[in-house]
Design a protein around this motif. Structure first.
Motif, PDB file in Angstrom:
ATOM      1  N   LYS A  55       0.837  -1.203   0.000  1.00 23.72           N
ATOM      2  CA  LYS A  55       0.000   0.000   0.000  1.00 23.72           C
ATOM      3  C   LYS A  55       0.875   1.256   0.000  1.00 23.72           C
ATOM      4  N   VAL A  56       1.920   1.255   0.826  1.00 23.65           N
ATOM      5  CA  VAL A  56       2.820   2.411   0.899  1.00 23.65           C
ATOM      6  C   VAL A  56       3.555   2.606  -0.424  1.00 23.65           C
ATOM      7  N   ASN A  57       4.056   1.526  -1.011  1.00 20.23           N
ATOM      8  CA  ASN A  57       4.814   1.637  -2.260  1.00 20.23           C
ATOM      9  C   ASN A  57       3.949   2.158  -3.404  1.00 20.23           C
ATOM     10  N   LEU A  58       2.731   1.662  -3.526  1.00 14.94           N
ATOM     11  CA  LEU A  58       1.843   2.136  -4.587  1.00 14.94           C
ATOM     12  C   LEU A  58       1.460   3.598  -4.356  1.00 14.94           C
ATOM     13  N   TYR A  59       1.242   3.958  -3.112  1.00 14.75           N
ATOM     14  CA  TYR A  59       0.920   5.354  -2.788  1.00 14.75           C
ATOM     15  C   TYR A  59       2.089   6.271  -3.152  1.00 14.75           C
ATOM     16  N   ARG A  60       3.309   5.852  -2.816  1.00 12.39           N
ATOM     17  CA  ARG A  60       4.489   6.674  -3.118  1.00 12.39           C
ATOM     18  C   ARG A  60       4.685   6.832  -4.627  1.00 12.39           C
ATOM     19  N   ILE A  61       4.415   5.784  -5.383  1.00  9.89           N
ATOM     20  CA  ILE A  61       4.543   5.878  -6.842  1.00  9.89           C
ATOM     21  C   ILE A  61       3.536   6.886  -7.394  1.00  9.89           C
ATOM     22  N   ALA A  62       2.305   6.818  -6.903  1.00  8.48           N
ATOM     23  CA  ALA A  62       1.290   7.778  -7.342  1.00  8.48           C
ATOM     24  C   ALA A  62       1.667   9.196  -6.926  1.00  8.48           C
ATOM     25  N   GLN A  63       2.134   9.345  -5.708  1.00  6.79           N
ATOM     26  CA  GLN A  63       2.524  10.657  -5.180  1.00  6.79           C
ATOM     27  C   GLN A  63       3.653  11.263  -6.014  1.00  6.79           C
ATOM     28  N   GLU A  64       4.665  10.459  -6.318  1.00  3.62           N
ATOM     29  CA  GLU A  64       5.799  10.936  -7.107  1.00  3.62           C
ATOM     30  C   GLU A  64       5.372  11.288  -8.527  1.00  3.62           C
ATOM     31  N   SER A  65       4.513  10.472  -9.109  1.00  2.00           N
ATOM     32  CA  SER A  65       4.059  10.715 -10.480  1.00  2.00           C
ATOM     33  C   SER A  65       3.239  11.995 -10.579  1.00  2.00           C
ATOM     34  N   VAL A  66       2.364  12.214  -9.608  1.00  2.00           N
ATOM     35  CA  VAL A  66       1.556  13.436  -9.598  1.00  2.00           C
ATOM     36  C   VAL A  66       2.452  14.663  -9.417  1.00  2.00           C
ATOM     37  N   ASN A  67       3.418  14.570  -8.514  1.00  2.00           N
ATOM     38  CA  ASN A  67       4.348  15.687  -8.307  1.00  2.00           C
ATOM     39  C   ASN A  67       5.156  15.971  -9.570  1.00  2.00           C
ATOM     40  N   ASN A  68       5.594  14.910 -10.259  1.00  2.00           N
ATOM     41  CA  ASN A  68       6.338  15.090 -11.507  1.00  2.00           C
ATOM     42  C   ASN A  68       5.488  15.786 -12.562  1.00  2.00           C
ATOM     43  N   ALA A  69       4.227  15.379 -12.639  1.00  2.00           N
ATOM     44  CA  ALA A  69       3.331  15.955 -13.643  1.00  2.00           C
ATOM     45  C   ALA A  69       3.175  17.460 -13.447  1.00  2.00           C
ATOM     46  N   ILE A  70       3.151  17.887 -12.189  1.00  2.00           N
ATOM     47  CA  ILE A  70       2.981  19.314 -11.896  1.00  2.00           C
ATOM     48  C   ILE A  70       4.305  20.066 -11.991  1.00  2.00           C
ATOM     49  N   LYS A  71       5.348  19.494 -11.403  1.00  2.00           N
ATOM     50  CA  LYS A  71       6.635  20.193 -11.307  1.00  2.00           C
ATOM     51  C   LYS A  71       7.396  20.204 -12.626  1.00  2.00           C
ATOM     52  N   HIS A  72       7.474  19.055 -13.290  1.00  2.00           N
ATOM     53  CA  HIS A  72       8.304  18.932 -14.489  1.00  2.00           C
ATOM     54  C   HIS A  72       7.507  19.046 -15.791  1.00  2.00           C
ATOM     55  N   SER A  73       6.315  18.448 -15.820  1.00  2.00           N
ATOM     56  CA  SER A  73       5.544  18.428 -17.066  1.00  2.00           C
ATOM     57  C   SER A  73       4.605  19.618 -17.214  1.00  2.00           C
ATOM     58  N   LYS A  74       4.431  20.378 -16.112  1.00  2.00           N
ATOM     59  CA  LYS A  74       3.533  21.538 -16.137  1.00  2.00           C
ATOM     60  C   LYS A  74       2.125  21.131 -16.570  1.00  2.00           C
ATOM     61  N   ALA A  75       1.674  19.996 -16.083  1.00  2.00           N
ATOM     62  CA  ALA A  75       0.365  19.477 -16.483  1.00  2.00           C
ATOM     63  C   ALA A  75      -0.757  20.271 -15.825  1.00  2.00           C
ATOM     64  N   SER A  76      -1.853  20.412 -16.543  1.00  2.00           N
ATOM     65  CA  SER A  76      -3.040  21.069 -15.991  1.00  2.00           C
ATOM     66  C   SER A  76      -4.122  20.058 -15.650  1.00  2.00           C
ATOM     67  N   ILE A  94      15.791  15.705 -16.394  1.00  2.00           N
ATOM     68  CA  ILE A  94      14.524  15.631 -15.668  1.00  2.00           C
ATOM     69  C   ILE A  94      14.215  14.185 -15.302  1.00  2.00           C
ATOM     70  N   MET A  95      14.502  13.270 -16.228  1.00  2.00           N
ATOM     71  CA  MET A  95      14.246  11.854 -15.959  1.00  2.00           C
ATOM     72  C   MET A  95      15.040  11.385 -14.745  1.00  2.00           C
ATOM     73  N   ARG A  96      16.276  11.870 -14.601  1.00  2.00           N
ATOM     74  CA  ARG A  96      17.103  11.473 -13.464  1.00  2.00           C
ATOM     75  C   ARG A  96      16.597  12.091 -12.167  1.00  2.00           C
ATOM     76  N   GLN A  97      16.036  13.290 -12.259  1.00  2.00           N
ATOM     77  CA  GLN A  97      15.627  14.017 -11.064  1.00  2.00           C
ATOM     78  C   GLN A  97      14.205  13.690 -10.621  1.00  2.00           C
ATOM     79  N   SER A  98      13.468  12.972 -11.419  1.00  2.00           N
ATOM     80  CA  SER A  98      12.037  12.808 -11.161  1.00  2.00           C
ATOM     81  C   SER A  98      11.677  11.539 -10.400  1.00  2.00           C
ATOM     82  N   GLY A  99      12.659  10.871  -9.808  1.00  2.00           N
ATOM     83  CA  GLY A  99      12.359   9.722  -8.965  1.00  2.00           C
ATOM     84  C   GLY A  99      11.912   8.485  -9.705  1.00  2.00           C
ATOM     85  N   ILE A 100      12.180   8.412 -11.009  1.00  2.00           N
ATOM     86  CA  ILE A 100      11.709   7.272 -11.792  1.00  2.00           C
ATOM     87  C   ILE A 100      12.404   5.980 -11.363  1.00  2.00           C
TER      88      ILE A 100
END
Length: 283
Positions: free
Chosen positions: A188-209, A238-244
């Protein structure tokens, strides 16, 4: 054109020469399997050139495969220990913020009127302290979400999307399909962290709306996807910095599969598929 039936069975034929495919397995009558490789198949001819049969030469890869399996298990243990260490450090920092900084800010707030006689100045300072207290709570919650201990993954992801959407004014939606499985805490924690990181990447790096988080399940796998309409993560820096790498490692230690597709014109899609827990209930 004549093709030997044995050649057909092992993948040899016109254009393939005598080199056999890698990762073949010989199976004995009692069912025991023997991995083989570096194999070749050659004709056995008599003095007149007539075919007497075939000569199969191969190398027993049992020891090599066992060594590779051991190395893989050691790598998984290393990654698991690293991620567990990260979570413990997050927990420590979150508690320090809550019990240390948070309590100090509250104490200062309670004594503002005693040290600042001007009501207007005291009110302004109290407002700033309130903002600092709320920010410390947000940071602490981000590091160690209390809801992960008390609620299921779907509820936690829905809350994550609502919180990030509110704080960033982004359009973040959450959908779930057929998900009913209780999960072990680590998954549960690992899946949550993956979602959290992906959402943060979308806002911070991809400038997603617009961001869509989906959680679904069938009898074979639990699937988490995060899709955005941003500019993608094509840049190597960005790929290196985005927690992938961390997300990929989290998926791997769960026995799952991690894929990411990113395009500057179509945004980014992150997909994680993991086997459901044995205690899962699927309908």
């Amino acid at each position: 054109e004549n093709i030997n039936p044995i050649q057909c069975m092992i993948g040899l034929g016109p254009g393939n020469g005598n080199r056999m495919p890698d990762d073949l397995v010989l199976r004995s009558k009692n069912g025991k399997e023997l991995p083989i490789g570096e194999s070749s198949l050659s004709p056995l001819l008599d003095a007149s050139g007539q075919s007497l049969g075939l000569i199969l030469v191969f190398k027993d890869l049992t020891e090599k495969k066992e060594h590779e399996k051991l190395l893989h298990e050691m790598d998984l243990q290393r990654k698991r220990a690293l991620i567990e260490g990260q979570e413990k450090e997050r927990e420590r920092i979150a508690k320090d913020i809550h019990d240390g900084l948070g309590q100090m800010l509250n104490a200062i707030k309670m004594n503002v009127s005693l040290v600042i006689p001007n009501p207007s100045d005291a009110a302004n300072l109290s407002r700033l302290l309130n903002e600092a207290i709320q920010e410390s709570i947000r940071i602490s919650e981000n590091l160690l979400p209390a809801k992960l201990r008390d609620f299921d993954l779907a509820t936690c992801l829905k809350s994550l999307c609502a919180q990030v959407s509110h704080s960033t004014h982004s359009n973040i939606s959450f959908h779930t399909h057929g998900f009913q499985s209780p999960l072990c805490q680590s998954k549960k924690v690992n899946l949550y962290r993956i979602a959290q990181e992906s959402v943060n990447n979308a806002i911070k790096h991809s400038k997603a709306s617009s961001i869509t988080v989906q959680l679904s399940e069938n009898s074979q796998a639990l699937r988490l996807s995060i899709e955005d309409d941003g500019t993608g993560l094509a840049d190597k820096k960005i790929m290196r910095q985005s927690g992938i790498v961390n997300m990929r490692d989290r998926a791997e230690i769960m026995g799952g599969k991690f894929t990411i597709e990113s395009d500057p014109h179509r945004g980014t899609l992150v997909i994680v598929e993991v086997p459901p827990d044995k205690m899962s209930i699927n309908v």
